[in-house]
Design an enzyme around this catalytic site. Structure first.
Site, PDB file in Angstrom:
ATOM      1  N   ALA A  70       0.781  -1.174  -0.015  1.00  0.00           N
ATOM      2  CA  ALA A  70      -0.206  -0.017  -0.062  1.00  0.00           C
ATOM      3  C   ALA A  70       0.945   1.127   0.131  1.00  0.00           C
ATOM      4  O   ALA A  70       0.603   2.176  -0.694  1.00  0.00           O
ATOM      5  CB  ALA A  70      -0.873   0.046   1.141  1.00  0.00           C
ATOM      6  N   CYS A 315       4.445   4.697  17.094  1.00  0.00           N
ATOM      7  CA  CYS A 315       3.698   4.746  15.889  1.00  0.00           C
ATOM      8  C   CYS A 315       3.677   3.360  15.212  1.00  0.00           C
ATOM      9  O   CYS A 315       4.319   2.506  15.138  1.00  0.00           O
ATOM     10  CB  CYS A 315       4.490   5.561  14.916  1.00  0.00           C
ATOM     11  SG  CYS A 315       3.707   5.671  13.242  1.00  0.00           S
TER      12      CYS A 315
HETATM   13  N1  PLP Z   1      -2.001   2.756   5.522  1.00  0.00           N
HETATM   14  C1  PLP Z   1      -2.533   2.205   6.678  1.00  0.00           C
HETATM   15  C2  PLP Z   1      -3.663   2.666   7.212  1.00  0.00           C
HETATM   16  C3  PLP Z   1      -1.790   1.185   7.107  1.00  0.00           C
HETATM   17  O1  PLP Z   1      -2.182   0.609   8.441  1.00  0.00           O
HETATM   18  C4  PLP Z   1      -0.522   0.692   6.505  1.00  0.00           C
HETATM   19  C5  PLP Z   1       0.280  -0.455   7.356  1.00  0.00           C
HETATM   20  O2  PLP Z   1       0.221  -0.462   8.411  1.00  0.00           O
HETATM   21  C6  PLP Z   1      -0.228   1.275   5.235  1.00  0.00           C
HETATM   22  C7  PLP Z   1      -1.100   2.261   4.921  1.00  0.00           C
HETATM   23  C8  PLP Z   1       0.972   0.618   4.782  1.00  0.00           C
HETATM   24  O3  PLP Z   1       0.683  -0.778   4.029  1.00  0.00           O
HETATM   25  P1  PLP Z   1       1.931  -1.631   3.576  1.00  0.00           P
HETATM   26  O4  PLP Z   1       2.226  -2.377   4.886  1.00  0.00           O
HETATM   27  O5  PLP Z   1       1.076  -2.549   2.716  1.00  0.00           O
HETATM   28  O6  PLP Z   1       2.784  -0.689   3.015  1.00  0.00           O
END
Ligand code: PLP
Length: 369
Positions: A70, A315
């Site tokens: 993400a 965090c």
């Molecule tokens: N956004 C949110 C709200 C998340 O909780 C996370 C992961 O903890 C991410 C983005 C990042 O996801 P990824 O681990 O797939 O990069």
């Protein structure tokens, strides 16, 4: 007795159906999905089925681009501001409590000549709607707003924020990582980021949904895969895993929802001596962030080894930095240090929540007495 896993916001276990679906693509079906021969075409077909499975949970009239996470999807989405700058749009607005993937990317764009504004939240962790429109204008390029906060679980008024973004001609990015497959996604977003490992899928894959007509510059240059914006050979196994995870989330949405609500209700009951951080009602129930005054959470975590949970003070993105989310709610440093986050998921059982609550409460009582 094994570890009780109550950290489903950090990551979720792989669903057994997902594992079974991925296996053939790790074993015999090794074709490169970008090769024109039969093995390649089979792999490409599997990737496209997975794309459809993910798209089925997203708004219509858009495309799905597979990414490695993400975080990568969010970085790809932010590239859209480069196309907006020549139109005089050089401002970015994000909620103050965004995950580091959005927040740090938005702040980095300051070094690229953009102005990044942080939208304030109230003591509940919800974006302050009053006065919000003052943050938007003809120079706003992109608005970033998360659906469910990863640290405190509150659900932001995304549709209202998206309407404002649209009214001012800005693009709207929704970080849906903690809500995808569980709660409704905003209809009006232009870009939606999601992650495999938060929905009982594999790590190492995410996706960005892009509304038709929204242009993105490439994030990774090379062979032109993923519609030219994210070059590199796709992993059919990871794509198939994400597709299957999304499909199961859709099929089990009501069942999972009821189960998690029951786990959360039990936990709220068992932790009634604790204070909930963030809104009590407008929240995803699988996330419970709570505090007890004077508690030393670092000590608590070392004492309660049988339960995997998270310190609310660090965090939750894993950076180890103090929580900017709890600080934005107006919590004192001592309150932040006495907070923990429990994350309930599809595979947790009520007995596990009971046992975990017993162990955590016991250790907390002995510390405070
Ligand atoms: N956004 C949110 C709200 C998340 O909780 C996370 C992961 O903890 C991410 C983005 C990042 O996801 P990824 O681990 O797939 O990069």
């Amino acid at each position: 007795m094994g570890t009780i896993y109550l950290d489903n916001q950090a990551t979720t276990p792989l669903a057994p159906e997902v594992f079974d679906a991925m296996l053939p693509w790790l074993k015999d079906n090794f074709g490169n999905p970008h090769s024109p021969h039969v093995l390649g075409r089979q792999a490409a077909a599997a990737v496209e089925v997975a794309r459809e499975q993910v798209a089925a949970l997203l708004p219509r009239k858009g495309r799905v681009i597979f990414t490695g996470s993400a975080t990568e999807a969010i970085n790809l989405a932010f590239g859209s501001v480069r196309n907006m700058a020549p139109q005089g749009r050089d401002q970015i607005a994000i909620i103050d409590t965004e995950h580091a993937a959005v927040r740090d990317t938005a702040l980095w764009y300051r070094t690229q000549g953009f102005e990044t504004k942080l939208l304030p939240v109230d003591r509940q962790g919800l974006v302050k709607m009053e006065g919000l429109e003052a943050f938007f204008g003809p120079k706003t390029a992109l608005v970033g707003a998360m659906l469910v906060n990863n640290e405190i679980g509150v659900i932001q008024p995304i549709e209202q924020i998206a309407s404002l973004a649209r009214k001012h001609g800005a693009l709207m990015l929704c970080d849906a990582v903690q809500g995808f497959g569980r709660i409704d996604l905003p209809d009006q977003a232009d870009l939606i980021a999601l992650s495999g490992h938060k929905i009982y899928g594999p790590k190492g894959i995410g996706a960005l949904w892009v509304r038709d007509g929204v242009d993105l510059p490439p994030l990774i240059h090379g062979g032109g895969q993923e519609q030219g914006v994210r070059s590199g050979t796709l992993s059919p196994a990871l794509c198939v895993g994400l597709g299957m995870a999304a499909k199961i989330c859709a099929e089990r949405r009501d069942e999972d929802g009821l189960h998690i609500a029951a786990l959360a209700a039990k936990a709220r009951d068992l932790f009634s001596d604790w204070t909930v951080n963030g809104a009590l009602d407008q929240r995803y129930p699988g996330n419970l962030n709570i505090r007890r005054d004077r508690l030393d959470v670092a000590r608590l975590m070392s004492e309660v080894r049988g339960v995997a949970f998270s310190a609310g003070s660090a965090c939750a993105s894993g950076s180890g930095r103090p929580s900017h989310v709890l600080a934005a709610l107006g919590l004192e440093p001592a309150q932040i240090k006495s907070s923990i986050r429990l994350g309930f998921g599809r595979y947790n059982e009520i007995e596990e929540v009971e046992r975990a609550a017993h162990l955590i409460n016991q250790a907390a009582e002995s510390q405070l007495s």
